[in-house]
Write an enzyme that holds these catalytic residues in place. Structure first.
Site, PDB file in Angstrom:
ATOM      1  N   VAL A 141      41.688  36.769  39.648  1.00 54.72           N
ATOM      2  CA  VAL A 141      41.088  35.851  38.681  1.00 54.72           C
ATOM      3  C   VAL A 141      40.287  36.616  37.629  1.00 54.72           C
ATOM      4  O   VAL A 141      40.355  36.322  36.433  1.00 54.72           O
ATOM      5  CB  VAL A 141      40.190  34.820  39.396  1.00 54.72           C
ATOM      6  N   ASP A 160      33.868  46.821  39.500  1.00 54.62           N
ATOM      7  CA  ASP A 160      34.760  46.559  40.633  1.00 54.62           C
ATOM      8  C   ASP A 160      34.776  47.788  41.536  1.00 54.62           C
ATOM      9  O   ASP A 160      34.767  48.914  41.050  1.00 54.62           O
ATOM     10  CB  ASP A 160      36.179  46.254  40.146  1.00 54.62           C
ATOM     11  N   ASN A 226      21.439  41.178  43.741  1.00 53.05           N
ATOM     12  CA  ASN A 226      21.368  42.238  42.729  1.00 53.05           C
ATOM     13  C   ASN A 226      21.741  41.723  41.347  1.00 53.05           C
ATOM     14  O   ASN A 226      21.096  42.068  40.350  1.00 53.05           O
ATOM     15  CB  ASN A 226      22.281  43.404  43.120  1.00 53.05           C
ATOM     16  N   TYR A 272      32.599  34.064  55.115  1.00 55.25           N
ATOM     17  CA  TYR A 272      32.887  33.681  53.741  1.00 55.25           C
ATOM     18  C   TYR A 272      32.279  32.323  53.393  1.00 55.25           C
ATOM     19  O   TYR A 272      31.604  32.177  52.367  1.00 55.25           O
ATOM     20  CB  TYR A 272      34.396  33.653  53.526  1.00 55.25           C
ATOM     21  N   THR A 302      43.877  28.728  43.938  1.00 50.56           N
ATOM     22  CA  THR A 302      44.387  29.172  42.644  1.00 50.56           C
ATOM     23  C   THR A 302      45.537  30.149  42.860  1.00 50.56           C
ATOM     24  O   THR A 302      45.507  30.950  43.795  1.00 50.56           O
ATOM     25  CB  THR A 302      43.257  29.843  41.834  1.00 50.56           C
TER      26      THR A 302
END
Length: 446
Positions: A141, A160, A226, A272, A302
């Site tokens: 995404v 990432d 953070n 999760y 998605t």
């Protein structure tokens, strides 16, 4: 003695020059130039002529400027109207394959324009360029979101750690002066100066978050802390991508944002589910306690190009298995339901939420509901009508029903998905075929 003093005093006065005892008087000022000298200066070498010509040119420019503006504006709007009449109400969906080759597909879209000075102008024109960070921007995404932000003219920094993200997803942006890529884990702090933060960093598929549940919790909690801390420090707007998993195995159908969910806090999926619920809590506490501008999106299933080939999600599983000539794996009786939205619809929703003034949370998903068996039939129609289905026992805590109520997003964000499963699935299949057949990505999983 007195006489000596008097005599010396007298001599001292006599020795001082008269010019030193007199008061200071300034030097007399020169008389100003006469009027005749000024006139002669202007007339000399035709200076007056040049002054008059300059005044005439300037007056002509200011007189003609409004008419020129209206003329150019009318021509511009005419050209836009002509281009729209040729294009109709269709939008091009663009993505890049593993070689960076752009592929375009056309779908219907009627809401990507605004009216300005009598003509229709793309929404992105005339807006101020922003500096934006996207955590997880090399993922499925995130990379599509980065494409949209770059295309509208923003400067984008991708963060990432490449656990699930891939450089191939953003390689086509290498060399673009408005794109930056930083290899970094959001569990560790980072200092940046940006206007907006899209926080997507977190493994989202069961295969990946079950691989290291503790790490997943740390990403949801410490990573979110953070990035919220960064938003507080620099005054940036913060968007959290949460998930429909916060509803757990729902007792309400379809699910509204007001539903609190039905989650197993100690199950195999709780790292999760509860991790995202905690991330939402942190986001709202920073909003209420520190005044941070925040947005919360709850993303439903998605699909689309750049998905991981073997991430355990049902769409990618079915497509990969059929392309590899394997039977599609259906868990349980196959009557569980899910809703599937194409990735460009989700990206449009995320941007609409970020640019809007509503905090959320907002459900972002396609309310079209399919059972797993119905999805398998659509995949067979798209790829191979002869594909087989294989049934296996269901996994723990797998939700029986999942369908979003998106009335809140439709009303407040003016957003709803445009691309149906039958239109979007072939675009994903093309991408998967290129990666599986040509590059043999995920070859070890055959």
């Amino acid at each position: 003695m007195k006489q000596l003093q008097r005599q010396s005093g007298t001599r001292r006065d006599e020795d001082i020059p008269i010019s030193q005892t007199s008061l200071y008087s300034p030097k007399a000022l020169k008389h100003p130039k006469s009027l005749s000298r000024s006139i002669s200066y202007l007339l000399k070498e035709q200076r007056l002529l040049f002054i008059l010509v300059g005044i005439l040119i300037g007056s002509t420019f200011f007189i003609l400027q409004p008419s020129l503006y209206h003329l150019s504006s009318g021509t511009h709007n005419h050209l836009i109207a002509r281009s729209n009449s040729f294009a109709g109400n269709r939008e091009s969906i663009t993505y890049y394959d593993h070689n960076g080759v752009m592929e375009t597909n056309s779908v219907e879209n009627k809401n990507n324009y605004k009216y300005h000075n009598g003509g229709r102008v793309p929404v992105g024109i005339g807006r101020k360029r922003k500096r934006i960070v996207v955590t997880g921007g090399a993922g499925f995404v995130g990379s599509h979101l980065v494409d949209k932000l770059i295309a509208r003219g923003d400067d984008v920094i991708v963060i990432d750690n490449f656990f699930t993200g891939r450089k191939e997803n953003v390689v086509h942006l290498f060399g673009n002066p408005r794109f930056e890529l930083i290899r970094h884990d959001v569990v560790e702090p980072i200092l940046l100066e940006v206007d907006q933060i899209y926080h997507l960093a977190c493994p989202a598929s069961p295969v990946h978050y079950k691989y290291n549940p503790v790490k997943n919790i740390k990403t949801n909690v410490m990573g979110t802390l953070n990035m919220l801390g960064l938003a507080k420090r620099i005054g940036a707007r913060f968007l959290l991508t949460s998930t429909s998993e916060v509803y757990g195995d729902p007792l309400e159908h379809p699910q509204k944002e007001t539903y609190w969910g039905h989650v197993n806090p100690i199950g195999v999926r709780s790292c999760y589910d509860e991790g995202k619920r905690t991330a939402e809590t942190l986001t709202m506490d920073y909003h209420r306690g520190a005044g941070i501008e925040v947005r919360i999106a709850r993303i439903f299933n998605t699909y689309g190009p750049r998905m991981c080939l073997d991430d355990g999600r049902v769409v990618s599983n079915f497509v990969s298995q059929v392309i590899r000539k394997q039977p599609m794996t259906v868990y349980g009786d196959g009557k569980q339901t899910r809703s599937f939205q194409y990735v460009s619809d989700l990206v449009d929703g995320l941007v609409a939420l970020m640019e809007n003034e509503h905090v959320g949370p907002f459900n972002l998903g396609n309310p079209g509901e399919f059972t797993m068996l119905e999805l398998a039939e659509v995949v067979k129609e798209t790829i191979d009508p002869g594909a087989k289905i294989e049934f296996k026992p269901n996994t723990a805590d797998d939700p029986h029903k999942r369908k979003p109520d998106i009335s809140k997003a439709k009303e407040l964000l003016n957003w709803e998905p445009k691309i149906s499963l039958h239109k979007g699935l072939p675009l994903m299949v093309t991408d998967f075929q290129n990666r599986i057949l040509n590059e043999d990505e995920g070859k070890g999983n055959k």
